[in-house]
Design a protein around this motif. Structure first.
Motif, PDB file in Angstrom:
ATOM      1  N   ILE A 210      40.616  48.632  51.504  1.00 34.67           N
ATOM      2  CA  ILE A 210      41.339  48.452  52.767  1.00 34.67           C
ATOM      3  C   ILE A 210      42.855  48.758  52.322  1.00 34.67           C
ATOM      4  N   THR A 211      43.523  49.391  53.070  1.00 32.49           N
ATOM      5  CA  THR A 211      44.893  49.976  52.845  1.00 32.49           C
ATOM      6  C   THR A 211      45.835  48.810  53.539  1.00 32.49           C
ATOM      7  N   GLY A 212      47.171  48.624  53.473  1.00 33.16           N
ATOM      8  CA  GLY A 212      47.974  48.013  54.385  1.00 33.16           C
ATOM      9  C   GLY A 212      49.629  48.034  53.706  1.00 33.16           C
ATOM     10  N   GLU A 213      50.277  47.884  54.443  1.00 31.83           N
ATOM     11  CA  GLU A 213      51.733  47.886  54.080  1.00 31.83           C
ATOM     12  C   GLU A 213      52.170  46.508  53.612  1.00 31.83           C
ATOM     13  N   LEU A 214      51.877  45.592  54.333  1.00 31.79           N
ATOM     14  CA  LEU A 214      52.210  44.103  54.034  1.00 31.79           C
ATOM     15  C   LEU A 214      50.937  43.429  53.635  1.00 31.79           C
ATOM     16  N   PHE A 215      50.947  42.555  52.469  1.00 29.27           N
ATOM     17  CA  PHE A 215      49.846  41.922  51.996  1.00 29.27           C
ATOM     18  C   PHE A 215      50.069  40.404  51.900  1.00 29.27           C
ATOM     19  N   ILE A 216      49.307  39.607  52.593  1.00 27.42           N
ATOM     20  CA  ILE A 216      49.525  38.205  52.656  1.00 27.42           C
ATOM     21  C   ILE A 216      48.305  37.597  51.727  1.00 27.42           C
ATOM     22  N   ASP A 217      48.733  37.086  50.323  1.00 25.50           N
ATOM     23  CA  ASP A 217      47.482  36.662  49.483  1.00 25.50           C
ATOM     24  C   ASP A 217      47.410  35.043  49.896  1.00 25.50           C
ATOM     25  N   CYS A 218      46.267  34.704  50.374  1.00 22.58           N
ATOM     26  CA  CYS A 218      45.590  33.468  50.675  1.00 22.58           C
ATOM     27  C   CYS A 218      44.382  33.064  50.038  1.00 22.58           C
ATOM     28  N   THR A 219      44.473  33.593  48.433  1.00 21.91           N
ATOM     29  CA  THR A 219      42.843  33.660  47.664  1.00 21.91           C
ATOM     30  C   THR A 219      43.381  32.144  46.943  1.00 21.91           C
ATOM     31  N   GLY A 220      44.074  31.255  47.394  1.00 17.84           N
ATOM     32  CA  GLY A 220      43.939  29.738  46.673  1.00 17.84           C
ATOM     33  C   GLY A 220      44.499  30.027  45.308  1.00 17.84           C
ATOM     34  N   PHE A 221      44.108  29.163  44.357  1.00 20.75           N
ATOM     35  CA  PHE A 221      44.740  29.140  43.130  1.00 20.75           C
ATOM     36  C   PHE A 221      44.538  30.489  42.281  1.00 20.75           C
ATOM     37  N   ARG A 222      43.518  31.366  42.657  1.00 22.61           N
ATOM     38  CA  ARG A 222      43.370  32.329  41.964  1.00 22.61           C
ATOM     39  C   ARG A 222      44.427  33.375  42.099  1.00 22.61           C
ATOM     40  N   GLY A 223      45.094  33.329  42.986  1.00 22.00           N
ATOM     41  CA  GLY A 223      46.188  34.178  43.388  1.00 22.00           C
ATOM     42  C   GLY A 223      45.899  35.610  43.101  1.00 22.00           C
ATOM     43  N   LEU A 224      44.667  36.544  43.675  1.00 24.23           N
ATOM     44  CA  LEU A 224      44.368  37.581  43.225  1.00 24.23           C
ATOM     45  C   LEU A 224      45.583  38.620  43.134  1.00 24.23           C
ATOM     46  N   LEU A 225      46.334  38.477  44.193  1.00 23.83           N
ATOM     47  CA  LEU A 225      47.516  39.521  44.468  1.00 23.83           C
ATOM     48  C   LEU A 225      48.596  39.161  43.808  1.00 23.83           C
ATOM     49  N   ILE A 226      49.194  37.899  44.150  1.00 16.35           N
ATOM     50  CA  ILE A 226      50.417  37.568  43.619  1.00 16.35           C
ATOM     51  C   ILE A 226      50.519  37.020  42.032  1.00 16.35           C
ATOM     52  N   LYS A 227      49.508  36.805  41.621  1.00 18.67           N
ATOM     53  CA  LYS A 227      49.091  36.284  40.117  1.00 18.67           C
ATOM     54  C   LYS A 227      48.540  37.389  39.457  1.00 18.67           C
ATOM     55  N   GLY A 228      47.436  37.870  39.854  1.00 16.30           N
ATOM     56  CA  GLY A 228      46.360  38.667  39.211  1.00 16.30           C
ATOM     57  C   GLY A 228      46.974  40.207  39.082  1.00 16.30           C
ATOM     58  N   ALA A 229      47.525  40.773  40.100  1.00 20.46           N
ATOM     59  CA  ALA A 229      47.955  42.104  40.334  1.00 20.46           C
ATOM     60  C   ALA A 229      49.473  42.168  39.854  1.00 20.46           C
ATOM     61  N   LEU A 230      50.296  41.208  40.543  1.00 21.97           N
ATOM     62  CA  LEU A 230      51.950  41.488  40.400  1.00 21.97           C
ATOM     63  C   LEU A 230      52.411  40.645  39.207  1.00 21.97           C
ATOM     64  N   LYS A 231      51.433  39.771  38.606  1.00 23.88           N
ATOM     65  CA  LYS A 231      51.750  39.014  37.269  1.00 23.88           C
ATOM     66  C   LYS A 231      52.946  38.247  37.679  1.00 23.88           C
ATOM     67  N   THR A 232      53.080  37.684  38.841  1.00 20.60           N
ATOM     68  CA  THR A 232      54.223  36.496  39.173  1.00 20.60           C
ATOM     69  C   THR A 232      54.204  35.662  38.437  1.00 20.60           C
ATOM     70  N   GLY A 233      55.448  35.223  37.671  1.00 18.11           N
ATOM     71  CA  GLY A 233      55.305  34.047  37.058  1.00 18.11           C
ATOM     72  C   GLY A 233      55.234  32.563  37.488  1.00 18.11           C
ATOM     73  N   PHE A 234      54.926  31.560  37.010  1.00 18.95           N
ATOM     74  CA  PHE A 234      54.701  30.162  37.548  1.00 18.95           C
ATOM     75  C   PHE A 234      55.569  29.279  36.960  1.00 18.95           C
ATOM     76  N   GLU A 235      56.149  28.482  37.960  1.00 14.19           N
ATOM     77  CA  GLU A 235      57.154  27.368  37.159  1.00 14.19           C
ATOM     78  C   GLU A 235      56.346  26.216  37.102  1.00 14.19           C
ATOM     79  N   SER A 236      55.908  25.551  36.043  1.00 13.34           N
ATOM     80  CA  SER A 236      55.120  24.253  36.066  1.00 13.34           C
ATOM     81  C   SER A 236      55.885  23.044  36.116  1.00 13.34           C
ATOM     82  N   TRP A 237      55.388  22.183  37.002  1.00  5.43           N
ATOM     83  CA  TRP A 237      55.972  20.674  37.311  1.00  5.43           C
ATOM     84  C   TRP A 237      55.288  19.618  36.751  1.00  5.43           C
TER      85      TRP A 237
END
Length: 511
Positions: A210-237
């Motif tokens: 599935i191709t696209g131009e804008l992707f919205i990650d709604c995969t919950g805690f798994r964060g398949l795109l924002i975390k898994g693919a793009l390795k976006t950091g996390f600020e813990s509280w």
């Protein structure tokens, strides 16, 4: 000046509440020629415990043109007038965080200053008596508010309690009817463009792409795109919000009245929620795993249900915090994929709502200018930190004597932004709101006073008004609110009359 390059395809990865809220809102773009595709797998369960909301959810549903009674009926929904906090300040103590304002301002001075002065003199009752939602909540009453500001019923503010899975299904039907395409499949890979690191496509089982131009990650805690693919950091509280697990279980409606509020009861290692729906009650125990074992926490929850459990409890692991970027490259994370505070003040669904609203307002073109992205991230960070501070307040301002958790959170250093608010209120009951804060002064007043943070003084302008007149005004407000609430139908009767759920058995109780 270069010609605009509007987005032509949006791919939402993940369903549940976040995915289908996004799809429903973005379906408005379909008629402009934008394709919106939602990819989800029936084999992957959603969390689905966020069943209580705050009043702005009505704006979201209103924007979509959703009929309120139809929505409540099909989601087994009930009305929420506030939250009942039990044992939070100290054991045996109870207070309410109601929606809506307290009393009425007098000569430009906020009501709570006059209340504080009279309360110190023993001439006013507790502040909840001067809030219509709190008064109706305690009586188990509700009626449809009116818009006429001359009517006391215009002071009634409310949100919803509903089955999150049914809400997702409701929005799915809405979105698909307006051109959103749902694709069933499990994501097995995320493919990035070599030239800029943007997501190019997602790969699904069965050699599908599935191709696209804008992707919205709604995969919950798994964060398949924002975390898994793009390795976006996390600020813990976690150092401030130390609870990291929750057991959740539905139970049978106990056959008593359906209360128009959420209940939160403090326990030794955390707190327990109770959310009444028409067909069942949602329950959960949010706790710190350093202070109690999973087995003991589950046993505590099951021993404190009002009705029979309807299934085995589900364990949820989480860490409070936020993605350092909610929008990274061409991926926007919504819901649990973007971060999580905890469900104490029912803000999870609201954060999805505001995320979608900000995205619609800052929708990029195919060049993905950093201007929109940076503003989205700035606004998201501010709002999440404001919610964080409000939730921390409940923990920090406690006088409980049981459990190490409560001692630690009472003694810990808190964010400077929260400390300023507490100090300003504790001195003379003053507030300043910043950056369009989510929680109004009335919410801060309810929780600060409920947690026994009492102002030492009040605005000196309150001394300029005749005390006898002020007392007469407060007595009148309390009486008018009480009579208005007593005249309302019982909440369960209002539900049965206006939006009965098809499979619900609503207990009716005569006045």
């Amino acid at each position: 000046m270069s010609a605009p390059k509007p987005i032509r395809s949006i791919v939402i990865v993940g369903g549940g509440t976040a995915g289908w809220m996004a799809a429903a809102a973005l379906s408005r773009l379909v008629r402009t020629g934008v394709s919106v595709t939602l990819v989800e797998s029936d084999a992957i369960a959603t969390i689905g415990v966020g069943e209580a909301t705050i009043p702005p959810i009505r704006n979201f549903n209103g924007l979509l043109g959703i009929d309120e009674n139809d929505f409540l009926s099909k989601t087994q929904g009930t009305i929420k007038l506030g939250i009942d906090f039990i044992d939070w300040t100290r054991e045996g103590h109870r207070y309410t965080h109601p929606f809506g304002e307290f009393g009425f301002d007098i000569e430009g001075v906020k009501f709570h200053h006059y209340w504080r002065k009279l309360y110190a003199e023993g001439k006013a009752s507790w502040i909840e008596d001067y809030n219509l939602c709190a008064t109706a909540q305690k009586l188990g009453r509700y009626t449809t508010p009116v818009a006429d500001p001359a009517s006391v019923l215009s002071r009634l503010t409310y949100a919803y309690q509903f089955d999150a899975s049914l809400y997702a299904a409701y929005l799915r039907a809405y979105a698909e009817a307006r051109g959103v395409v749902r694709t069933e499949g499990k994501v097995v890979d995320v493919l990035l463009r070599s030239e800029d690191g943007h997501v190019d496509a997602i790969a699904l089982e069965g050699d599908r792409r599935i191709t696209g131009e804008l992707f919205i990650d709604c995969t919950g805690f798994r964060g398949l795109l924002i975390k898994g693919a793009l390795k976006t950091g996390f600020e813990s509280w976690k150092h401030w919000l130390q609870c990291d697990r929750a057991w959740a279980v539905p139970s049978a409606n106990p056959g008593r009245e359906i209360t128009p509020y959420t209940r939160s009861t403090a326990r030794r290692a955390g707190w327990q929620w109770r959310i009444p729906l028409q067909h069942r009650v949602g329950n959960g125990y949010v706790y710190c795993s350093d202070d109690i074992s999973d087995d003991e926490a589950a046993a505590t929850l099951m021993a404190n249900l009002d009705g029979e459990p309807l299934r085995d409890p589900m364990l949820i692991r989480f860490e409070a915090g936020r993605r350092k970027l909610a929008w990274n490259r061409n991926v926007v994370a919504l819901g649990l994929a973007s971060g999580f505070v905890e469900p104490l003040e029912s803000t999870s669904i609201h954060m999805i709502q505001t995320g979608v609203s900000k995205l619609m307002a800052l929708l990029p073109d195919r060049d993905f200018s950093p201007v929109e992205r940076d503003e989205y991230n700035r606004q998201t960070q501010i709002q999440m930190e404001q919610v964080r501070d409000f939730v921390i307040l409940h923990y920090h301002a406690n006088e409980r004597t049981d459990g190490d958790l409560w001692r630690r959170v009472r003694e810990m250093d808190i964010p400077e932004t929260l400390q300023r608010k507490i100090d300003l209120f504790r001195n003379r009951g003053r507030f300043f709101r910043y950056d369009d804060e989510l929680f109004a002064d009335s919410s801060w007043i309810a929780v600060l006073l409920g947690q026994n943070v009492m102002p030492a003084g009040w605005d000196s302008l309150a001394d300029a008004v005749d005390p006898a007149l002020v007392r007469q005004r407060l007595d009148r407000i309390r009486e008018v609110f009480r009579r208005a609430a007593e005249a309302m139908p019982r909440h369960e009767d209002w539900l049965a009359r206006n939006c009965p759920a098809p499979t619900a058995s609503v207990t009716r109780k005569t006045a």
